[in-house]
Design a protein around this motif. Structure first.
Motif, PDB file in Angstrom:
ATOM      1  N   GLU A   1       2.761  -7.905  12.738  1.00 51.63           N
ATOM      2  CA  GLU A   1       3.945  -7.305  12.494  1.00 51.63           C
ATOM      3  C   GLU A   1       5.091  -7.706  13.531  1.00 51.63           C
ATOM      4  O   GLU A   1       6.126  -7.845  13.081  1.00 51.63           O
ATOM      5  CB  GLU A   1       3.783  -5.793  12.761  1.00 51.63           C
ATOM      6  CG  GLU A   1       4.594  -4.743  12.154  1.00 51.63           C
ATOM      7  CD  GLU A   1       4.200  -3.259  12.444  1.00 51.63           C
ATOM      8  OE1 GLU A   1       3.688  -2.708  11.425  1.00 51.63           O
ATOM      9  OE2 GLU A   1       3.913  -2.899  13.424  1.00 51.63           O
TER      10      GLU A   1
ATOM     11  N   GLU B   1       3.822  -5.006   3.591  1.00 49.19           N
ATOM     12  CA  GLU B   1       4.430  -4.907   4.723  1.00 49.19           C
ATOM     13  C   GLU B   1       4.241  -6.062   5.847  1.00 49.19           C
ATOM     14  O   GLU B   1       5.241  -6.463   6.194  1.00 49.19           O
ATOM     15  CB  GLU B   1       3.890  -3.434   5.761  1.00 49.19           C
ATOM     16  CG  GLU B   1       4.358  -2.187   4.853  1.00 49.19           C
ATOM     17  CD  GLU B   1       5.749  -2.256   4.611  1.00 49.19           C
ATOM     18  OE1 GLU B   1       6.679  -2.685   5.345  1.00 49.19           O
ATOM     19  OE2 GLU B   1       6.126  -1.509   3.319  1.00 49.19           O
TER      20      GLU B   1
ATOM     21  N   GLU C   1       0.706   3.526  10.056  1.00 47.57           N
ATOM     22  CA  GLU C   1       1.228   3.229   8.482  1.00 47.57           C
ATOM     23  C   GLU C   1       2.133   4.049   8.328  1.00 47.57           C
ATOM     24  O   GLU C   1       3.105   3.888   7.595  1.00 47.57           O
ATOM     25  CB  GLU C   1      -0.043   2.658   7.815  1.00 47.57           C
ATOM     26  CG  GLU C   1      -0.616   1.488   8.386  1.00 47.57           C
ATOM     27  CD  GLU C   1      -1.648   1.095   7.299  1.00 47.57           C
ATOM     28  OE1 GLU C   1      -1.755   1.570   6.155  1.00 47.57           O
ATOM     29  OE2 GLU C   1      -2.471  -0.132   8.023  1.00 47.57           O
TER      30      GLU C   1
ATOM     31  N   CYS D   1      -6.067  -1.768   9.476  1.00 46.50           N
ATOM     32  CA  CYS D   1      -5.141  -2.182   9.002  1.00 46.50           C
ATOM     33  C   CYS D   1      -5.480  -1.972   7.466  1.00 46.50           C
ATOM     34  O   CYS D   1      -6.624  -2.441   7.172  1.00 46.50           O
ATOM     35  CB  CYS D   1      -4.505  -3.510   9.042  1.00 46.50           C
ATOM     36  SG  CYS D   1      -3.072  -4.000   8.065  1.00 46.50           S
ATOM     37  N   SER D   2      -4.497  -1.212   6.561  1.00 41.30           N
ATOM     38  CA  SER D   2      -4.901  -1.223   5.216  1.00 41.30           C
ATOM     39  C   SER D   2      -4.717  -2.347   4.382  1.00 41.30           C
ATOM     40  O   SER D   2      -3.660  -3.160   4.803  1.00 41.30           O
ATOM     41  CB  SER D   2      -4.457   0.234   4.490  1.00 41.30           C
ATOM     42  OG  SER D   2      -3.033  -0.233   4.629  1.00 41.30           O
TER      43      SER D   2
ATOM     44  N   ARG E   1       5.361   4.087   9.691  1.00 41.74           N
ATOM     45  CA  ARG E   1       6.472   3.071   9.166  1.00 41.74           C
ATOM     46  C   ARG E   1       7.120   3.424   8.197  1.00 41.74           C
ATOM     47  O   ARG E   1       8.460   3.122   7.962  1.00 41.74           O
ATOM     48  CB  ARG E   1       5.827   1.731   8.860  1.00 41.74           C
ATOM     49  CG  ARG E   1       4.927   1.071  10.237  1.00 41.74           C
ATOM     50  CD  ARG E   1       5.951   0.480  10.910  1.00 41.74           C
ATOM     51  NE  ARG E   1       5.420  -0.138  11.976  1.00 41.74           N
ATOM     52  CZ  ARG E   1       5.718  -0.005  13.315  1.00 41.74           C
ATOM     53  NH1 ARG E   1       6.424   1.374  13.569  1.00 41.74           N
ATOM     54  NH2 ARG E   1       5.267  -0.470  14.341  1.00 41.74           N
ATOM     55  N   GLU E   2       6.542   4.341   7.084  1.00 42.36           N
ATOM     56  CA  GLU E   2       7.301   4.713   5.894  1.00 42.36           C
ATOM     57  C   GLU E   2       8.448   5.525   6.285  1.00 42.36           C
ATOM     58  O   GLU E   2       9.593   5.558   5.558  1.00 42.36           O
ATOM     59  CB  GLU E   2       6.303   5.663   5.232  1.00 42.36           C
ATOM     60  CG  GLU E   2       5.317   4.987   4.399  1.00 42.36           C
ATOM     61  CD  GLU E   2       4.395   5.652   3.565  1.00 42.36           C
ATOM     62  OE1 GLU E   2       5.189   6.941   3.176  1.00 42.36           O
ATOM     63  OE2 GLU E   2       3.359   5.521   3.520  1.00 42.36           O
TER      64      GLU E   2
ATOM     65  N   LYS F   1      -3.019  -6.297  12.785  1.00 40.38           N
ATOM     66  CA  LYS F   1      -1.774  -5.805  12.378  1.00 40.38           C
ATOM     67  C   LYS F   1      -0.658  -6.025  13.166  1.00 40.38           C
ATOM     68  O   LYS F   1       0.514  -6.438  12.585  1.00 40.38           O
ATOM     69  CB  LYS F   1      -1.935  -4.332  11.955  1.00 40.38           C
ATOM     70  CG  LYS F   1      -0.946  -3.649  11.529  1.00 40.38           C
ATOM     71  CD  LYS F   1      -0.894  -2.224  11.849  1.00 40.38           C
ATOM     72  CE  LYS F   1      -1.568  -1.603  10.593  1.00 40.38           C
ATOM     73  NZ  LYS F   1      -1.896  -0.091  11.101  1.00 40.38           N
TER      74      LYS F   1
ATOM     75  N   GLU G   1      -3.193  -2.599   1.568  1.00 39.07           N
ATOM     76  CA  GLU G   1      -1.596  -2.156   1.087  1.00 39.07           C
ATOM     77  C   GLU G   1      -0.639  -2.316   2.059  1.00 39.07           C
ATOM     78  O   GLU G   1       0.339  -3.222   1.792  1.00 39.07           O
ATOM     79  CB  GLU G   1      -1.464  -0.674   0.667  1.00 39.07           C
ATOM     80  CG  GLU G   1      -2.386  -0.009  -0.333  1.00 39.07           C
ATOM     81  CD  GLU G   1      -3.462   0.190  -0.118  1.00 39.07           C
ATOM     82  OE1 GLU G   1      -4.342  -0.309   1.002  1.00 39.07           O
ATOM     83  OE2 GLU G   1      -4.368   0.994  -0.732  1.00 39.07           O
ATOM     84  N   TYR G   2      -0.975  -2.107   3.229  1.00 36.38           N
ATOM     85  CA  TYR G   2      -0.057  -2.406   4.522  1.00 36.38           C
ATOM     86  C   TYR G   2       0.086  -3.987   4.672  1.00 36.38           C
ATOM     87  O   TYR G   2       1.074  -4.552   4.779  1.00 36.38           O
ATOM     88  CB  TYR G   2      -0.337  -1.889   5.843  1.00 36.38           C
ATOM     89  CG  TYR G   2       0.517  -1.540   6.670  1.00 36.38           C
ATOM     90  CD1 TYR G   2       1.545  -0.645   6.695  1.00 36.38           C
ATOM     91  CD2 TYR G   2       0.934  -2.766   7.742  1.00 36.38           C
ATOM     92  CE1 TYR G   2       2.592  -0.796   7.393  1.00 36.38           C
ATOM     93  CE2 TYR G   2       2.030  -2.789   8.574  1.00 36.38           C
ATOM     94  CZ  TYR G   2       2.839  -1.513   8.464  1.00 36.38           C
ATOM     95  OH  TYR G   2       3.957  -1.363   9.484  1.00 36.38           O
TER      96      TYR G   2
ATOM     97  N   ARG H   1      -4.500   4.139  12.780  1.00 33.56           N
ATOM     98  CA  ARG H   1      -4.165   3.369  11.650  1.00 33.56           C
ATOM     99  C   ARG H   1      -3.487   4.188  10.462  1.00 33.56           C
ATOM    100  O   ARG H   1      -2.265   3.701  10.206  1.00 33.56           O
ATOM    101  CB  ARG H   1      -5.282   2.536  10.894  1.00 33.56           C
ATOM    102  CG  ARG H   1      -4.740   1.887   9.747  1.00 33.56           C
ATOM    103  CD  ARG H   1      -5.865   1.386   8.557  1.00 33.56           C
ATOM    104  NE  ARG H   1      -6.339   2.732   7.962  1.00 33.56           N
ATOM    105  CZ  ARG H   1      -7.680   3.196   7.833  1.00 33.56           C
ATOM    106  NH1 ARG H   1      -8.495   2.570   8.572  1.00 33.56           N
ATOM    107  NH2 ARG H   1      -8.037   4.237   6.965  1.00 33.56           N
TER     108      ARG H   1
END
Lengths: 268, 268, 268, 268, 268
Positions: free
Chosen positions: C63, C104, A133, C96-97, A136-137, C59, C99-100, A129
Motif C-alpha cells: 500500500e 486496491e 479494509e 489481506c483479502s 479504507r472505504e 498489504k 478483493e483488496y 484486516r
C-alpha cells in the motif's frame, strides 16, 4: 499506510492523541486521582486544546458527547477494548464497527489494539484486516495500538520488541502505530526507521515528572516519531491545559524542553 | 447513549421495568410462591399499572401475549438468556434477534445481559455490539443487564464493581444499565456518576420487607438513578398493585418512604 | 492450476519471486545484516531487476510503496502471515483479502502459506479454498507457500515430504507451489513430476556460498522446476544486483553455474 | 407461540406426530423388531392414518418419499439430528435448513431438538432462534424436542425438569413442545400449565402394554396436553393401524381407555 | 435422494466411480507401484473407458486436466479432503465449493466425505447439509463417502456399522453412498435395504486377486448395490483397461465372474 498529511488526525504531520478509553480498560479506579475526569465532558473540554489532534474514546462515550463537540474536537473511535475484570489471555472485544464509527459517530479516524505474540494473535490480526479494509472505504486513517505480549516477550519495552511492534503497523497497513517508549532516542530511531512511513506514537504511560515526560516526548520527535498518545498523564492533572501547552511547544514548535516548560508555567 | 427522554420506556425520565424472564433463567420454581405468576397473562395484567414503564420478557412470551396488551404495556424484549440447568461458565444464548423484536414482536426497547469478567466477556461484548448497532437502526433504546462475574470479582455488590459495571454501560453504548444495588446511597452516587448520561436501574433482587425495599429504591432515586428493574418482589406478592402504588410514589412523585407506604396501604 | 504462461508473474515460463515478508514473519532482526534492507524502497529498487518476475510483500508495504513502482515491479500480494512472537501451533493470519489485493493494491498475483500436517491444516486448507476461488474471479495466479509441519513430519526436507507438499499445490488448485529444496536434482525431479502443471519454486532459505546456491537453483531448473523464491539471500547482500545477474543466467538463459558466476562478477 | 389451530399439524387442536428419525438417531438396529419398518414407504403408509397429524422425518427421507405422499400425509421436517455413534457431549447437527424444508421439501411444520443443560445449550438455543425466526417467515409451526440433560439434571423425568423443559418451549417461541412423560397426570398438569399456550406433546418412549400406554396418553389429554409424538411404539408393531385407531379415540374423541381398546380390537 | 437415473454419473442405473483423490489423502506414495499413475493425464485416459461413469478428483486436478477430457469423462468433483500428515481427529477440509465445482469445473456430480462417530460429526454433517442443498440448486447428484469412525466403532466393516453408514446417506439426502464392503452378499443386502433409494457403492479398497475382487463386486450388484468406487485397484495396474472390461461385464451385463474374467483376459 496511505498519505494522511491532510487528515484531521494530524497537525503539520505530527499527532497528539488524547486517549480516554480507561473507563472500559481499567474502570472507574483510573478517575480517582482527579474525580472530574470521570466526566467525559471534562475530557472533551480538555481535547479542545489545539495541541490535541484527536480524542480517542469508545462507542458509547462518543455517541453521548461527540455531538456537542464535533466542531472543536476530532474523534478517533477506539473500536476494541476489554475490561480488566477479565483474567484470560490478552484479547479485546470489537465494540464498534467501522461502519458505525464512520456513519453514526462521525469519527475521523479509528483505533484498534493488537497484541502480537498472544494466543489470539491470528484472530486479532484478522479482525484488524477487516477494520483496515473497511476503514479504507471510508477514507479513515487507522491507528494500531501495537503491544507485543505473550510467552516470547521477555521485555515489552525492549528496542527489538518495540521495533517489531511498530514494523507490524507498517506490514499490516496501519497509518499510525502507537507503541511503548523503548527507553531512549536511539532506540526510538530504530523503531521509527522500521515503521517506514507509518507514523509512530509513543504511548503516554503513567505520570512522571513533567521534565522527564517532556524529554521522552522530545526524544520521540527528534527520533522521527510523529508524537504521542497520552491519557492519564494529561487528564489526571489539576490543570491539564498547561501540560498541553508544553507538549504543543515540543511536538509542533521544535521547542526545547526548557522552552516548553517555560511556556507552560503558570503566568504570574 | 442517546436521548431517550421521550421513549416509551421512560416516564418523566424515570424507569420501572417489570422483569419476567424467570421462566428461562430459573424455571418454574420461581413461580411456586405465587402459582398464578406462572401465567404470563397475570404478569401482563400487573404490568398495566402506570408505575411500570416496560415489561421485560423473552421472545416466546412476547409472541404469545403481547398482541393482547400492546395498547397497555410497553414491551422490552429481553434478547438473551440461558437456563440454570447449565453448569458451565456464565454465558447467555441470544434467543431473539433485534430485527425480530422490532418487526415481529413490536418491542419498544431491547435488553441484553453481559457478564464482564467471565471467560466469554469478549464474545458477549461483541454480541452486545451487534445488538446495540442494530437497535439504533430501529431507534430502540438498549438496556444492558450488567453483572460483573468471574475470578477477579471478589464482591459482586461492592461499589467499585458496580460502578465499573455501570460505566461499561456508558462505554459500550447502552441507554440504560441495570446493576445490582451497591449497598448505600453514597455508593449509588458513585455508580450513577460513572454512568454519566446512561440511566442506572437497580436490580430488584429477592424479597425483603417493604420498608427496606422502598428505602433502597428511594436511595437510588436520590442518588440520581433512574429507577428499578424488579421481578419476583412484585409478581410473587398476593397484591402486586399495592407495592407498585408505593413504587410510583417513590420513583415519580418524590415521595418519602412513609408517604409511599401510606399510599399503598390497604384502604379501610 | 490454469495456464499462466502469459501472466506477469512469469518470464518465458520461469519465475523468480523476490520475497520480502520478513518484517512480519521474523521482524526487524532479519534486516540487521544489511540495515538498508529494512527500507522497503531499497527492496523495491532491487525488484526492478529484470530477473525478478514478482515481488512478494504484505498489504501494508504494498500500500505504501507499490504506487511508485507499479510500472517497474509486478506485485505478488502475500495474503497471510504471523509474527514469530507467537509460540502456538503453526498458523497464519489472513492479513489481506483477495478483493483488496486485486482492487486496491493492484496485485498481479497472490500468495498464501499452508502448513500441511499442523493442527490447523483443515482451517488453512479452507482459507486457501476461499482465496483460490476468489483469485480466479480476478484472474490472479495463486502461489502456495507449502510447508509440511507437525508431528508426522520427521524430515521437512525429505523428498517424500516435499513431493507431497508440491502435490498438494496441484490438488488444491495452486498455479505455483513454493517448497523447500529436497537436497538433490533427482529428488527435485520427483517433486516437479508430482506437481504436474503446477509450477514449482525452490524456497531460497538462508545464505550459502554463491556457487552452492546457484547450483541448487540450476538443479531445480534442470529438474523441471520453474525457478526460485528468494529473500535474504538477495537483499541481505551488499550488491544484490550481481547475484540477480547470475540467477538470470541460470534461470532464463540455460547458462552453466560457471557462466553465471562470470556474468555476475564485478567488472574490472 | 402463535395460533396454530388451523395448521395442518393439528386436528381439533390436538396433535399426533408419528416420529421416524430413528435411522439417523439410532440406526438400523431400531428396525430389527419389525424389519419392514426400515422401509420409509411402510411408515409413510402408516402415517396416512387419520389419527396422525404429522410425520416427522429427516431431509433425505422426505426428499425421497414425500412427493408420493404429499396429499395424504403432513410433513414435519426434523431439522437436526446426530448418530449415536458419536460419544461426545449431547449435541445435534442441523441437517436441513428451514428454507429447504419449506421450499424444496414442502414441509408443513419443522422440528428441532434442544438439550437444555448440556455444554452446548447456548449454541443449541441460538440455532433454535434462527430456525424459529426463519420458520415464522414461512408460517411454519415450530416443534421443539425439549430434553433436559447434563450434570445438573439428576432425574430427567422428574416433574420439575419436564416442567422446565416445557416452559423453555414457551419462552423460546416454540408452538409445540415435545417432552418426556413426567409420570402422572398431576405432574403433567403442572407441565402444561407452565407451557401456557405452547402445546405439549408426550414423547412416546419404548413399548409398554397397550393399556399402560393409552392410559399415559389419556392422562396427557386430561392434563391439558395436546397429544403425543410416537415412533417405535407404533411402527414396530405388526399392526400399527390398530393402536392408531385406539389413539384416535383417546386423543380426539375423549374416549376412555376401555372404549379405545375396544375400538382397536381385532374385528371377529 | 432424487431420481438420478438419467444423470451422467449412472449407466443403466449402475455406477462405477474411478477415484483419484489419493494425491491429497495419501500423497505420492500411492503412485509408487505404478509411477505413471502420478500423472493425472494417465488416469483421465483410463477414465475414458465406458465402464467408468465418473472420475472423482479434487479441484486442482479437475481444473488442470478436465478441460481436455470433458467430452469423454464425467467429472465428480470431490469437495473435501485432508492430507495424511495430519494426526488429529478424523476431519476433512472443504477444498472446493459447490458453486466452483458447478460453474468453473463443469462437474456433473459432487462427492463429500463424512465420518459418523468422530468428534467433528456434527460439523461434518452441517457442512454436508450446505453442500447437499447447494448441489440441489445446480441439479448435481451428491455422493457421500460415509465411513463410520471414532470410539464407538469397534469394527468398521461390520454389517451393522456399514448399514448405519449407508442409512445416513439416505437420511441426510445423499443420492449415492460410498461405503466399505461389509464382507458378504447377505450383509450387503441389509446395507442396500437400509439405504432405500440411495444408491450404494462399495469402496474399492486395496488390491486383492482379480477373482476375489470381482466376486465382491458381483455380490454388491446381486445385493442390489449400484456398483463400485475404485482407485488403486484400477490405476495401480499395468493394464487397467482389462480389469475395467471385466468390471463392465459384472456391473452392467449381469455376467458371472468367470465370464468377466474371460472377457478381460489378454487376447491371444
Amino acid at each position: 499506510m496511505r498519505p494522511i498529511a491532510d487528515a484531521p488526525v494530524t497537525r503539520d504531520g505530527k499527532v497528539l492523541v488524547l486517549a480516554y478509553d480507561h473507563g472500559i480498560e481499567h474502570g472507574p479506579v483510573d478517575f480517582d486521582p482527579q474525580p472530574e475526569s470521570a466526566d467525559p465532558e471534562h475530557v472533551f473540554d480538555v481535547a479542545t486544546h489545539p495541541a490535541v489532534t484527536s480524542l480517542a474514546v469508545g462507542k458509547g462515550v462518543a455517541e453521548a458527547y461527540y455531538p456537542s463537540y464535533e466542531d472543536d474536537v476530532s474523534l478517533l473511535a477506539k473500536l476494541n477494548g476489554t475490561s480488566n475484570l477479565w483474567m484470560g489471555e490478552p484479547d479485546s472485544a470489537v465494540n464498534c464497527s467501522v461502519e458505525y464509527a464512520a456513519e453514526e459517530l462521525g469519527a475521523e479516524a479509528v483505533g484498534f489494539t493488537v497484541y502480537p505474540g498472544v494466543n489470539g494473535e491470528v484472530e486479532m490480526f484478522e479482525e484488524f484486516r477487516e477494520v483496515q479494509e473497511k476503514a479504507r472505504e471510508y477514507d479513515l486513517p487507522v491507528v494500531m495500538w501495537s503491544y507485543a505480549r505473550g510467552q516470547a516477550v521477555k521485555n515489552d519495552t525492549g528496542e527489538e520488541t518495540i521495533a517489531y511492534a511498530a514494523r507490524l503497523g507498517l506490514e499490516l497497513g496501519a497509518d499510525i502505530a502507537k507503541v511503548k517508549y523503548p527507553g531512549s532516542q536511539e532506540a526510538m530511531e530504530t523503531v521509527t526507521r522500521m515503521a517506514g512511513p507509518t507514523k509512530v506514537l509513543m504511548s503516554g504511560g503513567s505520570k512522571t515528572s513533567d521534565r522527564e515526560f517532556l524529554e521522552s516526548v522530545k526524544s520521540v520527535i527528534d527520533a522521527g516519531g510523529a508524537g504521542l498518545a497520552v491519557g492519564r498523564n494529561v487528564w489526571q492533572r489539576e490543570n491539564p491545559r498547561r501540560i498541553l501547552d508544553a507538549l504543543e511547544e515540543v511536538i509542533y514548535e521544535e521547542a526545547s524542553v526548557d522552552e516548553a516548560l517555560d511556556a507552560a508555567a503558570p503566568k504570574p
